[in-house]
Scaffold this active site. Structure first.
Site, PDB file in Angstrom:
ATOM      1  N   PRO A 130       5.797  -2.218  -1.562  1.00  0.00           N
ATOM      2  CA  PRO A 130       4.537  -3.851  -2.836  1.00  0.00           C
ATOM      3  C   PRO A 130       3.442  -3.979  -1.665  1.00  0.00           C
ATOM      4  CG  PRO A 130       5.989  -5.292  -0.869  1.00  0.00           C
ATOM      5  CD  PRO A 130       5.866  -3.662  -0.357  1.00  0.00           C
ATOM      6  N   CYS A 131       1.802  -4.180  -2.457  1.00  0.00           N
ATOM      7  CA  CYS A 131       0.783  -4.232  -2.350  1.00  0.00           C
ATOM      8  C   CYS A 131       1.007  -5.789  -1.372  1.00  0.00           C
ATOM      9  CB  CYS A 131       0.073  -5.153  -3.647  1.00  0.00           C
ATOM     10  SG  CYS A 131      -1.460  -5.426  -3.644  1.00  0.00           S
ATOM     11  N   PRO A 132      -0.134  -5.215  -0.171  1.00  0.00           N
ATOM     12  CA  PRO A 132      -1.390  -4.084  -0.304  1.00  0.00           C
ATOM     13  C   PRO A 132      -0.013  -3.143   0.553  1.00  0.00           C
ATOM     14  CG  PRO A 132      -1.553  -5.711   1.666  1.00  0.00           C
ATOM     15  CD  PRO A 132       0.292  -5.973   0.940  1.00  0.00           C
TER      16      PRO A 132
END
Length: 82
Positions: A15-17
């Site tokens: 997932p981001c980041p």
């Protein structure tokens, strides 16, 4: 485009980041001029990598979407001296 990368970062499922953070770590290990290929599935990575390369000394040579996987080819730039 058939680019030959010097290193491949598989950031699919992160997932981001995390894709961008892992890419920064991978770029730090490369020599200037070498090419990093990144594979990511996080939709936000499309904009994240665009912004990152625009604000850094690295160049995004190509990016493309293949199904649900984003591919980025980033050439490490020369370190900026102060």
């Amino acid at each position: 485009m058939a680019l030959q990368s010097d290193d491949l970062l598989d950031a699919r499922g992160l997932p981001c980041p995390l894709p961008l953070l892992k890419a920064k770590q991978a770029l730090a290990r490369l020599a200037p001029g070498q090419l990093l290929e990144v594979m990511a599935t996080d939709a936000g990575s499309w904009q994240d990598f665009d912004t990152f390369t625009a604000q850094s000394h690295h160049d995004m040579l190509e990016r493309e979407e293949r199904g649900d996987v984003y591919h980025f080819w980033i050439r490490k730039g020369k370190e900026e001296s102060s």
